[in-house]
Design a protein around this motif. Structure first.
Motif, PDB file in Angstrom:
ATOM      1  N   SER A 102       0.457 -24.585  18.755  1.00 57.75           N
ATOM      2  CA  SER A 102       0.281 -26.038  18.758  1.00 57.75           C
ATOM      3  C   SER A 102      -1.136 -26.411  18.322  1.00 57.75           C
ATOM      4  O   SER A 102      -1.324 -27.358  17.548  1.00 57.75           O
ATOM      5  N   HIS A 139       5.114 -25.624  24.711  1.00 58.42           N
ATOM      6  CA  HIS A 139       5.622 -24.403  24.092  1.00 58.42           C
ATOM      7  C   HIS A 139       4.633 -23.825  23.075  1.00 58.42           C
ATOM      8  O   HIS A 139       4.235 -24.483  22.143  1.00 58.42           O
ATOM      9  N   ASN A 140       4.272 -22.567  23.275  1.00 62.40           N
ATOM     10  CA  ASN A 140       3.364 -21.822  22.401  1.00 62.40           C
ATOM     11  C   ASN A 140       2.089 -22.603  22.117  1.00 62.40           C
ATOM     12  O   ASN A 140       1.922 -23.198  21.062  1.00 62.40           O
ATOM     13  N   PHE A 141       1.208 -22.584  23.099  1.00 60.64           N
ATOM     14  CA  PHE A 141       0.003 -23.418  23.074  1.00 60.64           C
ATOM     15  C   PHE A 141      -0.879 -23.130  21.859  1.00 60.64           C
ATOM     16  O   PHE A 141      -1.338 -24.050  21.187  1.00 60.64           O
ATOM     17  N   LYS A 149       5.690 -27.469  30.433  1.00 58.03           N
ATOM     18  CA  LYS A 149       5.726 -26.406  29.425  1.00 58.03           C
ATOM     19  C   LYS A 149       5.308 -26.947  28.075  1.00 58.03           C
ATOM     20  O   LYS A 149       5.972 -27.775  27.497  1.00 58.03           O
ATOM     21  N   GLU A 173      -3.267 -14.721  28.200  1.00 56.04           N
ATOM     22  CA  GLU A 173      -1.972 -15.403  28.249  1.00 56.04           C
ATOM     23  C   GLU A 173      -2.201 -16.916  28.263  1.00 56.04           C
ATOM     24  O   GLU A 173      -2.164 -17.563  29.301  1.00 56.04           O
ATOM     25  N   TRP A 174      -2.431 -17.476  27.088  1.00 60.58           N
ATOM     26  CA  TRP A 174      -2.745 -18.906  27.004  1.00 60.58           C
ATOM     27  C   TRP A 174      -1.569 -19.781  27.438  1.00 60.58           C
ATOM     28  O   TRP A 174      -1.757 -20.883  27.949  1.00 60.58           O
ATOM     29  N   ASP A 175      -0.344 -19.296  27.238  1.00 56.01           N
ATOM     30  CA  ASP A 175       0.825 -20.084  27.637  1.00 56.01           C
ATOM     31  C   ASP A 175       1.015 -20.137  29.144  1.00 56.01           C
ATOM     32  O   ASP A 175       1.825 -20.921  29.638  1.00 56.01           O
ATOM     33  N   SER A 176       0.284 -19.293  29.894  1.00 60.75           N
ATOM     34  CA  SER A 176       0.401 -19.330  31.350  1.00 60.75           C
ATOM     35  C   SER A 176      -0.437 -20.448  31.962  1.00 60.75           C
ATOM     36  O   SER A 176      -0.328 -20.728  33.156  1.00 60.75           O
ATOM     37  N   LYS A 216      -2.920 -27.651  29.456  1.00 56.51           N
ATOM     38  CA  LYS A 216      -2.619 -27.529  28.027  1.00 56.51           C
ATOM     39  C   LYS A 216      -2.568 -28.883  27.333  1.00 56.51           C
ATOM     40  O   LYS A 216      -3.142 -29.065  26.248  1.00 56.51           O
TER      41      LYS A 216
END
Length: 283
Positions: A138, A133-135, A131, A163-166, A172
């Protein structure tokens, strides 16, 4: 005639004796050489075994330290925060509206921090970075830090509906490092003032472009430094492809094409040389 035969016999005997001595000495030299090579191989094997043992001890030490930090976060910090939350809950029984509202906000923040620490604890304990968090935040933080430390003006373009965080943790983290390495290369070598960073999703593909208005270079004559080798290694790790386009005086563009990969997918995807996706079964 008898004397001649005697002399001939003695000469022949000396020759044979000399040949025998040469053969014996040669054999001894060969045996010594083989013995030396065997000893050298044994020494090399011993060194190799020591290196393996040392590496194993280092890995055990890392895992032990990760577990210790995980336990400290979970048992120590979370326990203390739960205590603080209970105290605040008790204080919330007071009738002062302003104090109650402020304590309510503090409680919410404590819950957020508590969830974040629990997440970190979980990640450390499983020795993975699933994870990030919040790509997008970042990446924005990285760009702000880069602009503050240099004269670059960086424009970041991405589709907010994606959905970049997916994205998978590996995607990432490695993508973040690719951008970081590219920006460092621009600062060191490009003499640029502007950079454009573009994220684009094309169905199951992820396209990243990093363009600068620097001095450029001749791609055919340029030496591949450590920075480019690191980028290539990370792109290959993600089963992607990458390309560098540059012309002297006209800037440089790095294009990276990656599979849009999530942790939930049961198969791995790779981008072939034709820029098409292929499916690979996960181990």
């Amino acid at each position: 005639a008898r004397d001649q035969q005697l002399i001939l016999g003695i000469s022949l005997g000396l020759v044979l004796l000399g040949l025998a001595a040469i053969i014996i000495i040669t054999q001894r030299v060969r045996v010594q050489r083989l013995r030396f090579q065997q000893q050298q191989q044994e020494s090399n094997q011993e060194i190799f075994n020591l290196m393996l043992a040392q590496k194993q001890k280092m890995e055990e030490g890392k895992n032990s330290e990760k577990k210790r930090i995980s336990e400290e976060l979970h048992d120590g910090v979370l326990g203390a925060m739960n205590g603080i939350r209970m105290v605040l809950l008790g204080l919330n029984k007071k009738t002062d509206d302003s104090a109650v509202n402020m304590r309510g906000e503090a409680l919410e923040k404590l819950k957020e921090v508590q969830e974040e620490i629990r997440s970190i604890s979980h990640e450390l304990n499983h020795a993975s970075y699933r994870k990030f968090h919040n790509f997008i935040n970042s990446i924005n933080d990285l760009l702000k830090e880069t602009m503050a430390a240099s004269d670059l003006e960086i424009a970041f373009n991405y589709n907010e509906d994606v959905e970049w965080d997916s994205l998978s943790g590996d995607t990432k983290i490695n993508l973040y490092r690719i951008i970081q390495e590219s920006l460092q290369n621009i600062i060191k070598h490009a003499n640029a003032s502007k950079v454009d960073l573009d994220f684009e999703r094309l169905e199951d593909l992820l396209k990243i472009r990093i363009s600068d208005n620097g001095k450029g270079f001749d791609v055919r004559k340029a030496k591949k430094g450590i920075g480019q080798k690191n980028i290539r290694s990370r792109v290959q790790k993600l089963n992607g492809t990458w390309n560098v386009e540059s012309t002297p005086g006209e800037g440089t563009t790095i294009s990276v094409l990656l599979p849009y990969q999530t942790d939930q997918q049961e198969t791995s995807l790779l981008v072939n040389e034709a820029g098409q996706l292929e499916e690979v079964k996960k181990d």
